[in-house]
Design an enzyme around this catalytic site. Structure first.
Site, PDB file in Angstrom:
ATOM      1  N   GLU A   7     -10.688   3.568  -2.453  1.00  0.00           N
ATOM      2  CA  GLU A   7      -9.268   3.618  -2.102  1.00  0.00           C
ATOM      3  C   GLU A   7      -8.557   2.665  -3.040  1.00  0.00           C
ATOM      4  O   GLU A   7      -8.775   1.443  -2.980  1.00  0.00           O
ATOM      5  CB  GLU A   7      -9.034   3.195  -0.650  1.00  0.00           C
ATOM      6  CG  GLU A   7      -7.577   3.270  -0.236  1.00  0.00           C
ATOM      7  CD  GLU A   7      -7.247   2.388   0.953  1.00  0.00           C
ATOM      8  OE1 GLU A   7      -6.242   1.645   0.866  1.00  0.00           O
ATOM      9  OE2 GLU A   7      -7.985   2.418   1.938  1.00  0.00           O
TER      10      GLU A   7
ATOM     11  N   CYS B 279      -1.248  -1.035   0.092  1.00  0.00           N
ATOM     12  CA  CYS B 279      -1.632  -0.010  -0.890  1.00  0.00           C
ATOM     13  C   CYS B 279      -0.781   1.245  -0.794  1.00  0.00           C
ATOM     14  O   CYS B 279      -0.676   1.994  -1.766  1.00  0.00           O
ATOM     15  CB  CYS B 279      -3.120   0.336  -0.744  1.00  0.00           C
ATOM     16  SG  CYS B 279      -3.570   0.935   0.899  1.00  0.00           S
TER      17      CYS B 279
END
Length: 507
Positions: A218, A252
């Protein structure tokens, strides 16, 4: 709370071998055992909520509400979801019915991959460590956890608590910086889940490739926001600005930049300025509702973006590197080649990039790497559909930001440079699970279907096998499909007769 204690590098091979032995003991094959460990993880979080709040405040200057919403409660929810559903997730599944194969009982077993490693970042040290740990426990793995060394208070607390609540034969925490991570990557793991930046991801993937270890990543990226000038601008401003300043922008999936038609830019800016005053009626530097950047180095990096921008700063811009403080900052009239558009900002700075229209906004998005998330604000279904249908991203979200990561039942993951693989909930369980196909073929099948596979091969055997495994072809391109109800009825009848014969034989 003392400083972070690094794990001696020379201890790592022994920890790895201990986890391998723990997995080979077979304890994790038991669903009851997995549930016991998941309950332990849940209570570890619940019992120590205030300690985690204090640790996150020490590491990130984070307000308790943000810690509860974005980290603590989210990690606890992952543990409870896994506890509630592990029996269902781990249950073997029958393959779809097929006449030629049903007698062989084709089944998919859900088995743990083995000893896995989770490498977590600093920005959400609980969710992105303990949330993934819940998935790995549910799947029946032994787990090595490697937190970021930047979150010292939180990671020391996790290292202290894990042995108190979980089985140390199966679950261990290793703390340290580059030498520790380097040593870990020299060893063979059965799966690695890495969350962080693309540069380190390449190192992790290269090391994993030497052992052919699968890796889930990720990685974030520049998540765009496309604004319809006819949308609820006040709502858009409130949600986008919150998504940018939560955890001081160290998220993120934070909205990284805004694309808006040029003639609507000032309207959006006015709404953002109004929202800013309600969020921070006094200086954000003295507010107890605003986080800090994780380190002076990260602060200096973001300061360079602000110093070099060609856009006009309309909110904020103040930076104190020593105090790891960057004010909530909004910049308008940002050109496509600006310093703020080079790479993911990962800080509380929102560039507003004016465009001609929606087509140009989509062109800008598609000219860049696929983002982890893409956001659109509109009440027009056609506008939303045009954005979703003509772009690629890990997630696509309308009229909201950030919180989709916690949506029950949705996969979360990137595409291309923003990551690979999916996690959270059942998807997290699947990441750490080997789907093992099995057959159990009775002897009588040879006489009915597969007799022709044995030598000597004859034309008659070839014809019979071709009939048995005849593939029903689709219509040839350019022709119309015909109805084949008669053939389906024949197959259904044969299946019924076979089932009856099998039942009589067992009797």
């Amino acid at each position: 709370m003392g400083p972070l204690v690094y794990t001696p590098v020379e201890d790592i091979p022994k920890i790895h071998e201990d986890l391998r032995k723990g997995f080979r003991s077979g304890k994790t094959k038991s669903i009851a055992y997995r549930k016991e460990q998941l309950a332990g993880l849940a209570y570890m979080i619940k019992d120590n909520t205030e300690r985690f709040q204090d640790a996150l405040k020490a590491d990130l200057g984070r307000p308790p509400i943000e810690s509860d919403l974005l980290d603590i409660s989210a990690a606890l929810s992952e543990a409870k979801d896994a506890y509630d559903n592990v029996e269902k997730w781990a249950k073997p599944e029958k393959a779809r019915w097929d006449f030629n194969w049903f007698a062989m009982k084709p089944t998919i077993r859900k088995e743990p991959k083995g000893v896995v490693m989770i490498i977590a970042p600093f920005n959400f040290p609980m969710l992105l460590m303990l949330g993934h740990l819940a998935s790995a426990i549910a799947a029946g793995n032994a787990v090595l956890m490697k937190p970021s060394e930047l979150c010292q208070a939180t990671n020391q607390l996790i290292a202290d608590l894990v042995p108190q609540y979980l089985d140390s034969d199966l679950y261990r925490v290793v703390n340290g910086d580059v030498p520790v991570t380097t040593k870990l990557l020299e060893l063979r793991w059965d799966h690695i889940l890495y969350t962080g930046g693309g540069r380190v991801a390449k190192i992790v993937c290269a090391a994993a490739a030497k052992h052919l270890t699968p890796v889930t990543t990720e990685l974030g990226g520049k998540s765009p926001v496309i604004i319809d000038p006819k949308c609820d601008m006040k709502l858009a401003a409130r949600r986008i600005f919150w998504g940018k300043i939560a955890n001081a922008g160290q998220v993120c999936v934070a909205p990284d930049y805004v694309l808006i038609p040029r003639d609507a830019q000032d309207h959006f800016i006015q709404e953002v300025q109004d929202i800013y005053k309600t969020f921070y009626p006094t200086d954000p530097a003295t507010s107890d509702s605003y986080s800090r950047i994780i380190s002076e180095g990260h602060t200096a990096r973001i300061k360079r973006y602000i110093d070099e921008t060609k856009g006009e700063i309309i909110i904020g811009g103040e930076v104190d590197v020593g105090k790891k403080y960057i004010a909530p900052t909004v910049v308008k009239n940002v050109p496509f080649d600006d310093s703020l558009m080079d790479e993911e900002i990962f800080g509380p700075v929102l560039p507003i990039v004016p465009v001609k229209d929606l087509d140009e906004a989509i062109e800008v998005v598609n000219s860049r790497d696929h983002a982890l998330s893409l956001y659109v604000f509109t009440q027009d279904p056609a506008f939303k559909a045009k954005v979703f249908d003509n772009t690629q991203s890990g997630s696509a979200v309308a009229n909201e930001v950030v919180i989709h990561v916690g949506a029950t039942g949705l996969p979360f993951g990137g595409i291309g440079p923003s990551g690979s693989g999916y996690h959270t909930g059942k998807y997290g369980f699947d990441v750490f699970t080997h789907h093992r196909g099995t057959l159990d073929n009775p002897g009588w099948v040879d006489t009915l279907i597969l007799k022709g596979r044995y030598p000597p091969y004859t034309p008659e055997k070839i014809r019979n096998l071709r009939k048995a495994f005849n593939v029903s072809m689709p219509p040839r391109p350019g022709t119309k499909a015909g109805k084949r109800w008669g053939l389906w009825l024949v197959f259904a009848l044969l299946g019924t007769i076979s089932a009856v014969l099998m039942k009589r034989k067992r009797a």
